[in-house]
Design a protein around this motif. Structure first.
Motif, PDB file in Angstrom:
ATOM      1  N   ALA A 359       0.810  -1.213   0.000  1.00 42.80           N
ATOM      2  CA  ALA A 359       0.000   0.000   0.000  1.00 42.80           C
ATOM      3  C   ALA A 359       0.847   1.270   0.000  1.00 42.80           C
ATOM      4  O   ALA A 359       0.296   2.373   0.064  1.00 42.80           O
ATOM      5  N   ASP A 360       2.162   1.121  -0.082  1.00 41.53           N
ATOM      6  CA  ASP A 360       3.067   2.269  -0.051  1.00 41.53           C
ATOM      7  C   ASP A 360       2.927   3.073  -1.348  1.00 41.53           C
ATOM      8  O   ASP A 360       3.204   2.566  -2.441  1.00 41.53           O
ATOM      9  N   PRO A 361       2.502   4.337  -1.264  1.00 39.53           N
ATOM     10  CA  PRO A 361       2.263   5.121  -2.492  1.00 39.53           C
ATOM     11  C   PRO A 361       3.477   5.228  -3.396  1.00 39.53           C
ATOM     12  O   PRO A 361       3.340   5.172  -4.631  1.00 39.53           O
ATOM     13  N   SER A 362       4.668   5.364  -2.815  1.00 42.93           N
ATOM     14  CA  SER A 362       5.858   5.495  -3.657  1.00 42.93           C
ATOM     15  C   SER A 362       6.147   4.207  -4.409  1.00 42.93           C
ATOM     16  O   SER A 362       6.546   4.233  -5.585  1.00 42.93           O
ATOM     17  N   LEU A 363       5.933   3.067  -3.752  1.00 43.78           N
ATOM     18  CA  LEU A 363       6.128   1.788  -4.435  1.00 43.78           C
ATOM     19  C   LEU A 363       5.054   1.561  -5.490  1.00 43.78           C
ATOM     20  O   LEU A 363       5.339   1.040  -6.580  1.00 43.78           O
ATOM     21  N   LEU A 364       3.830   1.927  -5.182  1.00 44.53           N
ATOM     22  CA  LEU A 364       2.740   1.720  -6.142  1.00 44.53           C
ATOM     23  C   LEU A 364       2.961   2.549  -7.400  1.00 44.53           C
ATOM     24  O   LEU A 364       2.686   2.093  -8.513  1.00 44.53           O
ATOM     25  N   ALA A 365       3.467   3.753  -7.218  1.00 44.37           N
ATOM     26  CA  ALA A 365       3.726   4.604  -8.388  1.00 44.37           C
ATOM     27  C   ALA A 365       4.770   3.967  -9.294  1.00 44.37           C
ATOM     28  O   ALA A 365       4.654   4.002 -10.532  1.00 44.37           O
ATOM     29  N   LEU A 366       5.794   3.370  -8.686  1.00 47.89           N
ATOM     30  CA  LEU A 366       6.834   2.709  -9.470  1.00 47.89           C
ATOM     31  C   LEU A 366       6.330   1.382 -10.034  1.00 47.89           C
ATOM     32  O   LEU A 366       6.613   1.029 -11.184  1.00 47.89           O
ATOM     33  N   ARG A 367       5.557   0.658  -9.231  1.00 46.00           N
ATOM     34  CA  ARG A 367       4.975  -0.617  -9.683  1.00 46.00           C
ATOM     35  C   ARG A 367       4.172  -0.433 -10.965  1.00 46.00           C
ATOM     36  O   ARG A 367       4.220  -1.268 -11.880  1.00 46.00           O
ATOM     37  N   ASP A 368       3.420   0.658 -11.021  1.00 48.10           N
ATOM     38  CA  ASP A 368       2.531   0.872 -12.163  1.00 48.10           C
ATOM     39  C   ASP A 368       3.272   1.265 -13.436  1.00 48.10           C
ATOM     40  O   ASP A 368       2.657   1.395 -14.502  1.00 48.10           O
ATOM     41  N   ARG A 369       4.573   1.422 -13.347  1.00 43.88           N
ATOM     42  CA  ARG A 369       5.387   1.655 -14.547  1.00 43.88           C
ATOM     43  C   ARG A 369       6.022   0.356 -15.053  1.00 43.88           C
ATOM     44  O   ARG A 369       6.764   0.375 -16.037  1.00 43.88           O
ATOM     45  N   VAL A 370       5.737  -0.744 -14.389  1.00 41.90           N
ATOM     46  CA  VAL A 370       6.338  -2.034 -14.753  1.00 41.90           C
ATOM     47  C   VAL A 370       5.384  -2.819 -15.645  1.00 41.90           C
ATOM     48  O   VAL A 370       4.196  -2.950 -15.341  1.00 41.90           O
ATOM     49  N   SER A 371       5.903  -3.340 -16.728  1.00 41.85           N
ATOM     50  CA  SER A 371       5.140  -4.255 -17.581  1.00 41.85           C
ATOM     51  C   SER A 371       5.896  -5.570 -17.683  1.00 41.85           C
ATOM     52  O   SER A 371       7.128  -5.598 -17.647  1.00 41.85           O
TER      53      SER A 371
END
Length: 452
Positions: A359-371
């Motif tokens: 649930a960490d916003p900084s990790l989620l932002a980076l996660r959503d750039r991964v394909s």
């Protein structure tokens, strides 16, 4: 009474004949390298098991074992009490896989030690076997799991069966059969029993059901061998007969002679992989490649536009949870673990795989750039990664987990991992106890495992 040990059959014509060889082969032919790797896996298994003993699934199984009680035959990891061998195998197999931090063999994509070691240890304690006999049985059981798993093949795994639980149960049964001194005929009956008992589904991944699959393998192996020791008769070719295990479980069922060639003399188990990241092994090649890029470029997350991962297609059905919600699910997510690696979170540290990380916003932002994309040309142990930066530049790397590493380097890495998991004093006690098995009894090793 133990059968006379002799050389294994030169030509194993059916997979069921692996039972004959497993209880008959003279351990004098076991290569020193294979013994050394098995000892390393035993150190790794012990540290992971002790570290996992307080996990919720570990407490549930250990509490159940103590509640049922029974004959004090074998140890529970992290508990002073002894319980029946079958229940010890079930609990210890489960808790040693609770962290998903144990070894993997990519010949069949299975976690070998968590299925075989708990079964061998339970029967070794029950029978008072020597440390050397325990090591011999564990090694031959691990080898059998790898060989039979390779024979079952990728079709079996892709259909949804968890090889840790299926071929792992075969290895557990044969390790137990050897320690019980079963005749080749009785060992085949044990194999027939375990063929009808083996079970475990990949659909359980990300839940307590996954480590339970390892416990089932160990427990089923113990039960099958004990039944056979009492004269229980089953279908001795239960693995490969018509409507047998292979026939009904989507096995490829390749050439038995090729799958079993050199069994007992040449050990494919030597190529087992030890985890250095606290997550599914299918993620490790990508994490190693990303780690190399981070060391080279030290990219700040805001500078990263996109992260592309290419992997073998089979991993997309194993460890590609796109938006994990729990720490356990995070262990099966390319996207989140890639974000963790690039954000500088230590993926070797257990505490970083948490609900909070998901649930960490900084990790989620980076996660959503991964394909994540599939490339059938890549092997099980290979991944390619590419980072595209906001300034238009990019960097790429690949990693192959199967690249051979000198045994001394492997030992140093596993010992460091053990120290990180249980602390230096406990890691040293485990290391010394494993070393003492060659010439001593099983009890000192079991005593270290019982200690909290």
């Amino acid at each position: 009474m133990s059968p006379a040990l002799d050389a294994p059959p030169a030509d194993l014509r059916s997979v069921s004949e692996i039972a004959d060889a497993a209880v008959s082969v003279d351990s004098a032919v076991f290569p020193a390298a294979a013994r050394r790797v098995f000892a390393l896996s035993l150190l790794d298994w012990s540290a992971v098991a002790l570290a996992g003993r307080t996990e919720p699934v570990a407490r549930i199984l250990s509490d159940l074992a103590q509640e049922e009680a029974g004959a004090p035959q074998a140890s529970l990891v992290g508990r002073p009490e002894r319980v029946p061998a079958r229940m010890a195998a079930l609990a210890n197999g489960t808790l040693s896989h609770a962290l998903d931090y144990d070894d993997t063999h990519f010949l069949h994509v299975g976690h070998t030690s968590v299925a075989v070691v708990p079964a061998a240890l339970a029967i070794a304690e029950k029978t008072g076997a020597s440390g050397r006999a325990f090591l011999d049985a564990g090694l031959i059981g691990a080898e059998a799991a790898c060989r039979v798993g390779a024979w079952l093949g990728r079709a079996h795994y892709q259909a949804g069966f968890h090889q840790t639980a299926t071929s792992g149960a075969v290895g557990a049964a044969l390790a137990a059969a050897r320690l019980l001194g079963l005749s080749p005929e009785a060992a085949r009956h044990a194999l027939g029993v375990v063929a009808t008992r083996a079970s475990g589904l990949k659909s359980q991944f990300g839940t307590m059901g996954k480590p339970f699959n390892a416990g089932l393998a160990a427990s089923n192996g113990v039960e099958a061998a004990l039944l056979a020791s009492c004269g229980f008769v089953s279908r001795p070719d239960g693995l490969d007969c018509v409507q047998g295990f292979a026939d009904t479980h989507h096995a490829e069922g390749g050439d038995p002679a090729a799958a079993l060639d050199g069994f007992g003399e040449r050990f494919v188990f030597e190529r087992v992989e030890h985890k250095l990241h606290a997550c599914c092994h299918g993620l490790h090649a990508a994490l190693e490649a990303l780690g190399a890029l981070r060391a080279e470029r030290a990219p700040a997350p805001p500078a990263i536009r996109a992260i592309e991962i290419e992997t073998n297609p089979r991993w997309l059905r194993v460890c590609d949870i796109a938006a994990p919600a729990t720490g356990l699910e995070a262990k099966f997510s390319y996207r989140l673990t890639a974000a963790m690696a690039l954000a500088g979170r230590d993926t070797a540290a257990l505490e970083n795989f948490s609900d909070a990380a998901c649930a960490d916003p900084s990790l989620l932002a980076l996660r959503d750039r991964v394909s994540v994309a599939a490339d059938p040309a890549l092997g099980d142990t290979v991944a390619r990664v590419r980072i595209r930066f906001e300034d238009g530049t990019e960097a790429a790397a690949s990693h192959d987990l199967s690249a051979e590493t000198p045994i001394e380097e492997r030992e140093a890495k596993v010992l460091r991992k053990a120290v990180a998991l249980v602390g230096e004093p406990a890691a040293e006690r485990i290391r010394a106890a494993v070393a003492g098995l060659e010439e001593g009894a099983v009890e000192p090793f079991a005593a270290v495992l019982r200690s909290a």
